[in-house]
Scaffold this active site. Structure first.
Site, short mmCIF file in Angstrom:
data_model
loop_
_atom_site.label_atom_id
_atom_site.label_comp_id
_atom_site.label_asym_id
_atom_site.label_seq_id
_atom_site.Cartn_x
_atom_site.Cartn_y
_atom_site.Cartn_z
N ASP A 103 0.80 -1.22 0.00
CA ASP A 103 0.00 0.00 0.00
C ASP A 103 0.85 1.29 0.00
OD1 ASP A 103 -0.87 -2.35 1.40
OD2 ASP A 103 -2.76 -1.35 1.88
N GLU A 152 -4.44 2.04 -2.88
CA GLU A 152 -5.70 2.57 -2.33
C GLU A 152 -5.52 3.68 -1.30
OE1 GLU A 152 -8.22 0.46 0.21
OE2 GLU A 152 -6.68 0.18 1.70
N ASN A 153 -4.30 3.91 -0.81
CA ASN A 153 -4.07 5.00 0.16
C ASN A 153 -3.20 6.11 -0.43
OD1 ASN A 153 -3.75 2.20 2.10
ND2 ASN A 153 -5.35 3.67 2.60
N HIS A 197 -3.24 -4.19 3.37
CA HIS A 197 -4.18 -3.49 4.26
C HIS A 197 -3.64 -3.27 5.67
CE1 HIS A 197 -7.96 -2.04 6.02
NE2 HIS A 197 -7.87 -2.97 6.95
N HIS A 237 -10.55 1.28 0.75
CA HIS A 237 -10.53 2.74 0.55
C HIS A 237 -10.68 3.14 -0.92
CE1 HIS A 237 -9.78 3.99 4.64
NE2 HIS A 237 -8.83 3.07 4.77
N HIS A 248 -6.93 -8.25 0.30
CA HIS A 248 -6.85 -7.07 1.15
C HIS A 248 -7.63 -7.31 2.43
CE1 HIS A 248 -5.93 -2.77 1.37
NE2 HIS A 248 -7.11 -2.60 1.93
FE FE2 Z 1 -7.15 -0.99 3.31
#
Ligand code: FE2
Length: 279
Positions: free
Chosen positions: A8, A39-40, A185, A68, A160
């Site tokens: 991530d 996703e972040n 995650h 996210h 995830h």
């Molecule tokens: Fe996540």
């Protein structure tokens, strides 16, 4: 075939850390295919088409996501035109985007299946990820063209989730049928990278690419306040010290004939954590 998966990407420091270290990783590891979890990437919450395009321009072949994925709402209207940005497969039917994709490697020699699913334990649960992934691996079988027109040379699942047990179960369920099952995650690299008995590389969490002088990538002060004071504090924002950014992931070498893992090594470069670089 040589695969690089990086965990991530968290916030600006994570994005810049990736862009800073990817050229060196490409030079030293010569990956045929690079996957990251993005996703972040946008301020810690979600990703946009613009950010995704920066990653693709840097040599990333596919981006996975997770819970996210929709934090930047504009992505809902963008994701269908970004074939190499995927979201968890187990969202309800009709959700924009796709949960898996088959893409060519950089040199055009290989077909790579990338899948993304969300685990359910300690998460806001989506549909059952196990049958959803089962349906894909039954069609896109590992072993290349020998397996018919839908055969793939490598298959990767980014699972995830929070619970290592659930992720290990997915690893064993898919063992021998995909090249790599990797968790994301939890943002902390686990020390269980291994090749399972059937030949699938597995790690419960790849670890984030972000500032490790933090609480899973977020500024530690606001996280400490929230946990210990139980009163509203500052909004969570990504920690941003470039000196403590570590880029974390896995390097996997597969057998070109079977698509299974021959070698799996941790990658940790830059900043805070103990360094790891495959020979
Ligand atoms: Fe996540």
């Amino acid at each position: 075939m040589r695969l690089l998966f990086l965990g991530d990407i968290v916030g600006r420091s994570g994005r810049e850390g990736l862009l800073r270290h990817l050229p060196e990783l490409q030079q030293r590891l010569s990956p045929d295919f690079v996957v990251i979890n993005g996703e972040n990437a946008a301020g810690g919450f979600g990703i946009t088409e613009k950010i995704a395009n920066e990653f693709f321009a840097a040599g990333v072949d596919c981006i996975t996501t997770g819970n996210h994925v929709w934090d930047q709402k504009e992505l809902l209207g963008q994701i269908d035109r970004i074939p190499n940005l995927i979201r968890p497969i187990n969202y309800p039917e009709g959700t924009p985007g796709r949960g898996y994709t088959v893409l060519p490697s950089k040199n055009g020699r290989y077909k790579v299946l990338v899948m993304n699913a969300m685990a359910r334990v300690f998460m806001d649960p989506l549909d059952d990820p196990f049958p959803a992934i089962e349906r894909v691996v039954k069609v896109h079988r590992l072993g290349g063209p020998m397996m018919g027109p839908n055969g793939v040379h490598a298959a990767i699942l980014d699972f995830h989730g929070e619970a290592t047990s659930e992720k290990m179960i997915m690893g064993h369920v898919l063992d021998g049928r995909v090249s790599l099952v990797v968790g994301t995650h939890s943002h902390i690299p686990t020390a269980d990278l291994q090749i399972l008995s059937g030949g699938t590389a597995y790690q419960s969490d790849a670890g984030m690419c972000g500032d490790y002088d933090s609480v899973i990538g977020m500024k530690k002060e606001s996280a400490i306040h929230k946990m210990t004071r139980k009163t509203p504090g500052e909004r969570f924002t990504p920690a941003e010290n470039d000196a403590t950014v570590t880029v974390c992931g896995i390097f996997v070498e597969t057998d070109d004939r079977t698509g299974l893992a021959k070698r799996a090594e941790p990658v940790r470069v830059g900043g805070r954590l103990k360094q790891a670089m495959p020979e």
